[in-house]
Design a protein around this motif. Structure first.
Motif, PDB file in Angstrom:
ATOM      1  N   GLY A 298       4.547 -35.158   1.840  1.00 39.51           N
ATOM      2  CA  GLY A 298       3.799 -36.363   1.364  1.00 39.51           C
ATOM      3  C   GLY A 298       4.839 -37.237   0.840  1.00 39.51           C
ATOM      4  O   GLY A 298       5.044 -38.272   1.335  1.00 39.51           O
TER       5      GLY A 298
ATOM      6  N   GLU B 174       1.409 -32.448   3.384  1.00 39.84           N
ATOM      7  CA  GLU B 174       1.362 -33.637   3.176  1.00 39.84           C
ATOM      8  C   GLU B 174       1.105 -34.269   1.970  1.00 39.84           C
ATOM      9  O   GLU B 174       0.946 -35.359   1.655  1.00 39.84           O
ATOM     10  N   SER B 175       0.595 -33.473   1.004  1.00 36.50           N
ATOM     11  CA  SER B 175       0.063 -33.856  -0.402  1.00 36.50           C
ATOM     12  C   SER B 175       1.004 -33.432  -1.259  1.00 36.50           C
ATOM     13  O   SER B 175       0.973 -33.689  -2.394  1.00 36.50           O
TER      14      SER B 175
END
Length: 555
Positions: A81, A53-54
């Motif tokens: 992300g 997600e990053s």
């Protein structure tokens, strides 16, 4: 026959009783995100999902562009992300037949915009962007003004200047780069990790991580075994049949040492003899004719009594030294790269690795992993045994943490205990990818080896033919062969002719089913790199859609 009369008052009272007895709604169940990503969380857990997600992914799309979009699809669905597509082409009729994310309303519009908007519909949690948004917006501007990309993906055939920009960006920021080339039934993808890539959480088989330390027990484990076996012959059948096999092995190992000058079974012959000693303690007067716990003990003799040398992959980690900056960069670029390399040397991975190395040199063993395999035992006894191993694993991890903080003051403070525990648990399986220095003649050596030793099964001709068209998709078969010959003059043309003809026939065109399959494979490898879990390929995967075969080669 009487007809039942509906009693409304009784019904209301019963409803009230049912309502009052209904258990309260629990609010501590799985979150919406956990339910959405339930299956993948079982693969890479919350830490892997957080890394995903990053992540910030750039797709430099060119050619037909289907394989790049298919790869991105398989990254958006599990929840990266952010993604950015750079594609300076507009949508043509030919795109509609090969790219399922384009339709007729997209004609003559920016292909990057259309793909980005339709891809984002797959997962609203993912942020997407596209370029160029004006005719004079260039790739170097996007690279210089965007947040640092986690990974860059580009597809062939690509412009030479674009490839050079991406490769330079990857060197400066240590950003892994994946290139894909798909044409007709053939495809390959190549991963450039920009130096050594360490992985701790390689997800080995659970049986491989078991390390019971039978030959090197600590006092708590010895006392546990002695407590269960000191009066073993007088135990009733139930208790005798539920002694954990760890205790059985430690008990008979002590007996063996008493009759063999305090020496452990060393040779295969001695281990077989020791196994017979263990089997002799089995009672056979029960209904099954034997005891499962003693059978487990006998079966574990060879595995548990073997010496455990330092794994070669971990030795490579211990001996690794950060690379020096490459000589062809400018002084400014070299300064930036030096900073990156110094940052690598100070990274948490290398700090913990240095601490574990010091632990190993002190104790001549790795930290106890702490896991205990399933075995026949009474529940309370098995829980006791688990606690003994977990406590020792925690003591070892605490010592590693202390070493890191004491020997590297100032840097060790940022290390998280969970990272240390995970490293200690998986230390024997830590691995470096792309750790060897790049041999400038590697391609020639691999090609010669493959064509001479594996001429019928090798897929190296596909890689060579596609590489010849990485900037110009419309070369003829003769031009493809000439391009290969200019790089590898000793390669016999007859071994490449058929593949060159097939690549020339494709003329850069993609088949959606091939691109979809390869896109899934590429996304899988990219997820391994982003999450730093499992082991990615090193470094080139070639796919033959005609024979449905893959081959991984280091080129």
């Amino acid at each position: 026959m009487s007809v039942p009369i509906f009693n409304r008052a009784a019904h209301i009272r019963m409803t009230e009783i049912v309502n009052t007895q209904t258990p309260p709604i629990l609010h501590n169940g799985p979150s919406e995100k956990e339910m959405k990503y339930d299956r993948q969380l079982r693969l890479w857990a919350k830490t892997g999902q957080a890394a995903l997600e990053s992540a910030n992914i750039l797709l430099l799309n060119s050619g037909c562009g289907a394989v790049g979009v298919e790869t991105l699809k398989n990254l958006i669905l599990p929840g990266i992300g952010r993604f950015t597509i750079f594609d300076d082409r507009t949508v043509k009729e030919s795109d509609l037949g090969v790219n399922f994310f384009l339709d007729e309303p997209c004609l003559d519009k920016s292909r990057a915009q259309c793909c980005a908007e339709l891809l984002q519909e797959l997962n609203p949690d993912v942020n997407g962007d596209w370029f160029p948004k004006s005719a004079n917006e260039r790739l170097d501007h996007v690279l210089n003004t965007s947040p640092v990309f986690t990974m860059i993906l580009f597809t062939f055939p690509a412009k030479r200047e674009h490839v050079a920009l991406v490769e330079n960006y990857g060197r400066l920021h240590r950003t892994p780069i994946v290139s894909i080339h798909s044409a007709g039934f053939y495809s390959y993808f190549r991963i450039d990790l920009q130096g050594t890539f360490p992985i701790v959480d390689t997800h080995p088989d659970t049986t491989a991580t078991t390390d019971l330390r039978i030959l090197d027990p600590w006092p708590e484990l010895e006392n546990f075994a002695m407590d269960l076996t000191h009066d073993m012959d007088n135990l009733d059948n139930h208790k005798h049949g539920h002694i954990p096999y760890v205790a059985i092995l430690l008990h008979f190992l002590e007996k063996w040492r008493e009759s063999h000058g305090s020496q452990n079974p060393g040779s295969y012959k001695e281990k077989v003899e020791f196994r017979k000693m263990v089997e002799s303690g089995m009672r056979r007067d029960n209904s099954e004719g034997g005891e499962e716990n003693f059978e487990e003990a006998a079966g574990a003799v060879l595995k548990s009594l073997g010496s455990k040398p330092l794994p070669s992959s971990l030795r490579e980690v211990f001996e690794y030294q950060p690379l020096d900056p490459v000589s062809h960069l400018s002084s400014l670029d070299e300064s930036l790269l030096k900073q990156e390399l110094q940052s690598e040397a100070r990274s948490r991975f290398w700090l913990i690795a240095a601490a574990i190395k010091a632990f190993y040199e002190k104790h001549q063993r790795l930290p106890v992993p702490g896991s205990v395999p399933d075995m026949k035992a009474q529940s309370d006894v098995y829980v006791r045994l688990q606690r003994i191993y977990k406590d020792q694993a925690q003591r070892d991890a605490n010592e590693v943490m202390d070493i890191a903080r004491c020997t590297m003051p100032g840097m060790g403070e940022g290390i998280d205990m969970e990272e240390v525990e995970m490293f200690c648990k998986n230390a024997a399986f830590a691995k470096l990818i792309n750790s060897a220095d790049k041999d400038p003649n590697l391609l020639q050596k691999v090609v010669e080896s493959e064509l001479s030793m594996n001429s019928e099964g090798t897929l190296i001709p596909i890689y060579l033919a596609l590489s010849a068209t990485c900037h110009d998709a419309e070369l003829s078969a003769e031009q493809i062969l000439a391009s290969i010959k200019s790089i590898l003059p000793k390669v016999p043309a007859e071994q490449l002719a058929d593949v060159a003809g097939e690549v020339a026939r494709a003329a850069g065109g993609e088949l959606h089913n091939i691109s979809s399959l390869v896109g899934g494979m590429v996304a899988q490898e990219m997820i391994k790199i982003i999450t730093k879990q499992y082991i990615p390929i090193d470094n080139t995967c070639i796919f033959d859609g005609i024979g449905s075969r893959c081959q991984v080669l280091r080129l």
